[in-house]
Design a protein around this motif. Sequence first.
Motif, PDB file in Angstrom:
ATOM      1  N   ASP A  96      22.474   9.130   1.364  1.00  0.00           N
ATOM      2  CA  ASP A  96      21.993   7.992   2.147  1.00  0.00           C
ATOM      3  C   ASP A  96      21.329   8.428   3.451  1.00  0.00           C
ATOM      4  N   CYS A  97      20.432   9.395   3.361  1.00  0.00           N
ATOM      5  CA  CYS A  97      19.682   9.854   4.538  1.00  0.00           C
ATOM      6  C   CYS A  97      18.720   8.772   4.985  1.00  0.00           C
ATOM      7  N   THR A 149      18.890  14.303  10.899  1.00  0.00           N
ATOM      8  CA  THR A 149      18.956  15.752  10.788  1.00  0.00           C
ATOM      9  C   THR A 149      19.941  16.062   9.670  1.00  0.00           C
ATOM     10  N   ALA A 150      19.440  16.732   8.637  1.00  0.00           N
ATOM     11  CA  ALA A 150      20.259  17.079   7.474  1.00  0.00           C
ATOM     12  C   ALA A 150      20.438  18.592   7.425  1.00  0.00           C
ATOM     13  N   VAL A 151      21.625  19.013   7.040  1.00  0.00           N
ATOM     14  CA  VAL A 151      21.942  20.430   6.892  1.00  0.00           C
ATOM     15  C   VAL A 151      22.250  20.689   5.428  1.00  0.00           C
ATOM     16  N   ASP A 152      21.548  21.653   4.843  1.00  0.00           N
ATOM     17  CA  ASP A 152      21.846  22.119   3.489  1.00  0.00           C
ATOM     18  C   ASP A 152      22.600  23.430   3.666  1.00  0.00           C
ATOM     19  N   LEU A 153      23.928  23.341   3.618  1.00  0.00           N
ATOM     20  CA  LEU A 153      24.782  24.487   3.894  1.00  0.00           C
ATOM     21  C   LEU A 153      24.999  25.256   2.599  1.00  0.00           C
ATOM     22  N   GLY A 154      24.549  26.492   2.575  1.00  0.00           N
ATOM     23  CA  GLY A 154      24.554  27.268   1.335  1.00  0.00           C
ATOM     24  C   GLY A 154      23.339  26.891   0.512  1.00  0.00           C
ATOM     25  N   VAL A 210      14.431  12.647   4.960  1.00  0.00           N
ATOM     26  CA  VAL A 210      14.532  12.460   6.421  1.00  0.00           C
ATOM     27  C   VAL A 210      13.171  12.207   7.063  1.00  0.00           C
ATOM     28  N   GLY A 211      12.101  12.439   6.319  1.00  0.00           N
ATOM     29  CA  GLY A 211      10.754  12.143   6.804  1.00  0.00           C
ATOM     30  C   GLY A 211      10.284  13.088   7.893  1.00  0.00           C
ATOM     31  N   ALA A 267      24.144  17.017  13.582  1.00  0.00           N
ATOM     32  CA  ALA A 267      23.849  16.700  12.182  1.00  0.00           C
ATOM     33  C   ALA A 267      24.243  15.272  11.824  1.00  0.00           C
ATOM     34  N   ASP A 268      23.342  14.619  11.106  1.00  0.00           N
ATOM     35  CA  ASP A 268      23.645  13.296  10.552  1.00  0.00           C
ATOM     36  C   ASP A 268      24.221  13.418   9.145  1.00  0.00           C
TER      37      ASP A 268
END
Length: 164
Positions: free
Chosen positions: A6-7, A12-17, A31-32, A79-80
Amino acid sequence: VLALLDCESGDTAVDLGSGTGYFVPRLSRAVGTAGRVHAIDISDSAVKWVSKLAGEKGLLNVEARRVEADDPARERRSADRILIANTSHHIEGRVAYAQKLHPAHRRKGQEHVLDFTMHSPIGPPPERRLTVDTVVADLQAAGFRTEVLEDTLPHHYVVAARRR
């Protein structure tokens, strides 16, 4: 998976790994242009791969960065959304690691752990997998409220975590 995250535009999104960056272009679109995607990994080659991918696809809102295995290196309230896809079973000291992520969440921030079910025909060997109960317990021990999300993913579960 993106629907579960649900971005919103500007998040601000984090792709961890982040690995090879499967989710990076998808998160970038979600996130545009006003948002940011931080693709982080412990592997230099993964970071280089994602940087190259972002450049080739013109993903100007993506930053790939290497972090240490025991520290996600996230700033407070940075981070959101945090996505940890097919990665939790690799993390040693998961409770301590999650405690380091806790302050990174903005007020309405969410963390989503997506990992292989115990009965999935794909993924790591069963002895390396984590049960959904283990992930929930680890996140709660780190100070998060958790919810196991209902989904239609055939080989994965998703646990959402929010700051208390």
